[in-house]
Design a protein around this motif. Sequence first.
Motif, PDB file in Angstrom:
ATOM      1  N   ILE A 144       3.010  -3.979  10.598  1.00  0.00           N
ATOM      2  CA  ILE A 144       1.972  -3.064  10.101  1.00  0.00           C
ATOM      3  C   ILE A 144       1.961  -2.966   8.576  1.00  0.00           C
ATOM      4  N   ARG A 145       2.942  -3.559   7.930  1.00  0.00           N
ATOM      5  CA  ARG A 145       3.095  -3.380   6.484  1.00  0.00           C
ATOM      6  C   ARG A 145       1.891  -3.877   5.696  1.00  0.00           C
ATOM      7  N   THR A 146       1.171  -4.869   6.214  1.00  0.00           N
ATOM      8  CA  THR A 146       0.036  -5.424   5.473  1.00  0.00           C
ATOM      9  C   THR A 146      -1.220  -4.558   5.586  1.00  0.00           C
ATOM     10  N   VAL A 147      -1.264  -3.651   6.552  1.00  0.00           N
ATOM     11  CA  VAL A 147      -2.493  -2.855   6.754  1.00  0.00           C
ATOM     12  C   VAL A 147      -2.338  -1.396   6.345  1.00  0.00           C
ATOM     13  N   THR A 148      -1.134  -0.964   6.003  1.00  0.00           N
ATOM     14  CA  THR A 148      -0.970   0.441   5.623  1.00  0.00           C
ATOM     15  C   THR A 148      -1.745   0.834   4.362  1.00  0.00           C
ATOM     16  N   PRO A 149      -2.010  -0.082   3.396  1.00  0.00           N
ATOM     17  CA  PRO A 149      -2.844   0.346   2.273  1.00  0.00           C
ATOM     18  C   PRO A 149      -4.221   0.860   2.695  1.00  0.00           C
ATOM     19  N   ILE A 150      -4.728   0.391   3.814  1.00  0.00           N
ATOM     20  CA  ILE A 150      -6.028   0.865   4.295  1.00  0.00           C
ATOM     21  C   ILE A 150      -5.953   2.360   4.607  1.00  0.00           C
ATOM     22  N   LEU A 151      -4.816   2.817   5.117  1.00  0.00           N
ATOM     23  CA  LEU A 151      -4.644   4.243   5.392  1.00  0.00           C
ATOM     24  C   LEU A 151      -4.663   5.061   4.100  1.00  0.00           C
ATOM     25  N   THR A 152      -4.072   4.509   3.040  1.00  0.00           N
ATOM     26  CA  THR A 152      -4.126   5.187   1.741  1.00  0.00           C
ATOM     27  C   THR A 152      -5.570   5.359   1.299  1.00  0.00           C
ATOM     28  N   ALA A 153      -6.378   4.327   1.473  1.00  0.00           N
ATOM     29  CA  ALA A 153      -7.787   4.396   1.069  1.00  0.00           C
ATOM     30  C   ALA A 153      -8.560   5.406   1.907  1.00  0.00           C
ATOM     31  N   LEU A 154      -8.349   5.401   3.217  1.00  0.00           N
ATOM     32  CA  LEU A 154      -9.069   6.320   4.100  1.00  0.00           C
ATOM     33  C   LEU A 154      -8.727   7.773   3.810  1.00  0.00           C
ATOM     34  N   SER A 155      -7.492   8.028   3.421  1.00  0.00           N
ATOM     35  CA  SER A 155      -7.019   9.410   3.257  1.00  0.00           C
ATOM     36  C   SER A 155      -7.092   9.906   1.820  1.00  0.00           C
ATOM     37  N   ALA A 156      -7.509   9.077   0.883  1.00  0.00           N
ATOM     38  CA  ALA A 156      -7.415   9.401  -0.551  1.00  0.00           C
ATOM     39  C   ALA A 156      -7.979  10.789  -0.856  1.00  0.00           C
ATOM     40  N   ASN A 157      -7.131  11.660  -1.414  1.00  0.00           N
ATOM     41  CA  ASN A 157      -7.511  13.065  -1.602  1.00  0.00           C
ATOM     42  C   ASN A 157      -6.720  13.690  -2.748  1.00  0.00           C
ATOM     43  N   SER A 158      -6.537  12.919  -3.835  1.00  0.00           N
ATOM     44  CA  SER A 158      -5.769  13.456  -4.971  1.00  0.00           C
ATOM     45  C   SER A 158      -6.260  12.858  -6.289  1.00  0.00           C
ATOM     46  N   PRO A 159      -7.503  13.169  -6.672  1.00  0.00           N
ATOM     47  CA  PRO A 159      -8.046  12.564  -7.886  1.00  0.00           C
ATOM     48  C   PRO A 159      -7.599  13.237  -9.177  1.00  0.00           C
ATOM     49  N   PHE A 160      -7.145  14.487  -9.106  1.00  0.00           N
ATOM     50  CA  PHE A 160      -6.812  15.234 -10.316  1.00  0.00           C
ATOM     51  C   PHE A 160      -5.299  15.377 -10.477  1.00  0.00           C
ATOM     52  N   TRP A 161      -4.861  15.388 -11.724  1.00  0.00           N
ATOM     53  CA  TRP A 161      -3.434  15.539 -12.039  1.00  0.00           C
ATOM     54  C   TRP A 161      -3.312  16.358 -13.317  1.00  0.00           C
ATOM     55  N   GLN A 162      -2.647  17.493 -13.196  1.00  0.00           N
ATOM     56  CA  GLN A 162      -2.442  18.391 -14.338  1.00  0.00           C
ATOM     57  C   GLN A 162      -3.750  18.719 -15.054  1.00  0.00           C
ATOM     58  N   GLY A 163      -4.779  19.025 -14.250  1.00  0.00           N
ATOM     59  CA  GLY A 163      -6.036  19.495 -14.786  1.00  0.00           C
ATOM     60  C   GLY A 163      -6.965  18.427 -15.300  1.00  0.00           C
ATOM     61  N   LYS A 164      -6.646  17.152 -15.088  1.00  0.00           N
ATOM     62  CA  LYS A 164      -7.482  16.059 -15.576  1.00  0.00           C
ATOM     63  C   LYS A 164      -7.782  15.090 -14.435  1.00  0.00           C
ATOM     64  N   ASP A 165      -8.936  14.431 -14.557  1.00  0.00           N
ATOM     65  CA  ASP A 165      -9.252  13.376 -13.606  1.00  0.00           C
ATOM     66  C   ASP A 165      -8.338  12.188 -13.899  1.00  0.00           C
ATOM     67  N   SER A 166      -7.559  11.800 -12.917  1.00  0.00           N
ATOM     68  CA  SER A 166      -6.557  10.742 -13.101  1.00  0.00           C
ATOM     69  C   SER A 166      -7.176   9.353 -13.158  1.00  0.00           C
ATOM     70  N   GLY A 167      -8.426   9.219 -12.703  1.00  0.00           N
ATOM     71  CA  GLY A 167      -9.019   7.897 -12.560  1.00  0.00           C
ATOM     72  C   GLY A 167      -8.683   7.237 -11.244  1.00  0.00           C
ATOM     73  N   TYR A 168      -7.841   7.882 -10.450  1.00  0.00           N
ATOM     74  CA  TYR A 168      -7.434   7.365  -9.141  1.00  0.00           C
ATOM     75  C   TYR A 168      -8.025   8.231  -8.033  1.00  0.00           C
ATOM     76  N   ALA A 169      -8.319   7.606  -6.897  1.00  0.00           N
ATOM     77  CA  ALA A 169      -8.696   8.378  -5.720  1.00  0.00           C
ATOM     78  C   ALA A 169      -7.469   9.044  -5.112  1.00  0.00           C
ATOM     79  N   SER A 170      -6.335   8.355  -5.168  1.00  0.00           N
ATOM     80  CA  SER A 170      -5.058   8.906  -4.696  1.00  0.00           C
ATOM     81  C   SER A 170      -4.029   8.765  -5.804  1.00  0.00           C
ATOM     82  N   PHE A 171      -3.948   9.768  -6.664  1.00  0.00           N
ATOM     83  CA  PHE A 171      -2.918   9.713  -7.682  1.00  0.00           C
ATOM     84  C   PHE A 171      -1.546  10.016  -7.076  1.00  0.00           C
TER      85      PHE A 171
END
Length: 366
Positions: A144-171
């Motif tokens: 399953i190791r090759t497909v787990t990044p897809i789960l990161t993409a589906l669940s991405a819910n952390s765009p902000f870090w310390q009050g700023k937009d991190s530029g990431y969907a999942s920081f």
Amino acid sequence: MRSIGVEEELLLVNAESGVPRAVAARAIAHADVVARESGGSLDHELQQQQLETDTAPTTDIDVLAHDIRAWRRTAIDAARQAGARIIASGTSPLPVEPRIVSHERYQRMVDQFGLTTNEQLTCACHVHVAIDSRAEGIGILDRIRTVTPILTALSANSPFWQGKDSGYASFRSQALQRWPTSGPQEVFGSVAAYDRLVDGMLASGVMLDRGMVYFDTRLSHRYPTIEIRVADVCADVRETVLIATVCRAMVETAARAWRAGDPAPPVPATLLRLATWQAGRHGLSENLIDPTTLQPRPARQVVDDLLRTVGPALRDSGDEERVRADVDWLFRRGTGADRQRAVYEKTGRLSDVVAQLARVTAGQDE
């Protein structure tokens, strides 16, 4: 059918300002239910601004959804007694100064890892899926190791870090890489090889205990399960259930391939780190790295290919129709990161992002 359980890490925030509050101990003390005989619990996590819930193992997806909602209600009620609210977000949208829970193990982590521990305030969704043996578990991890990044993409819910937009969907997925034991691993091949690696990590003196095996996927050191650890905590329970259901189908599909003697894809961990980075950077809004060709492809195509691969397992468990409908819904609606950014773009206030997260976490605005 394999049982599954879900651990959710949740943020405690000020009911008015949305700034994280260090009241975990007080919230747990006020909780009506901390643990049930049938399983499940409410507990502290690394930081005092966090609570963690976990559900009892079940084979029934409807029961799982009910239990996730029930434990969220327990956490919400406990937080209210402590003057706080609960949000399900991979990181805090507003600036925060994390405060470590007073615990001997956590203090050892501070002594060993310094700022990495002190600044670590992220919230994940960990999915446990039952296995028949540790040998089967290793066969699953290798496949399953090759497909787990897809789960990161589906669940991405952390765009902000310390009050700023991190530029990431999942920081959150970026912050975790500061730990020396995190990330994807090479193919293990056997239980003995897995155990040698973990024993070597312990012998190095860097890792404090087996609980610090922060691999993307690992054999649980407490339960007869594998633990899939790559997802952000999701604001909407429907997303959480989707992630858990796909995890179970991935595990069952991999177990069948292992029993059939199909070899594990020999993809280097370095390339898997790139795939995870891509998923965390963009979520579903740009290309993902195809787990077979290792080339960029549209996210919807990569997700649809995964659903085709795990389709027989989904059909056997009666979950295929639900999962396909939920994936369609998620692509129409956008990831949690997309929705957090949409609120901020509309109002210009991160406190409004937190307020929206609190409503969705409580099931009031789904």
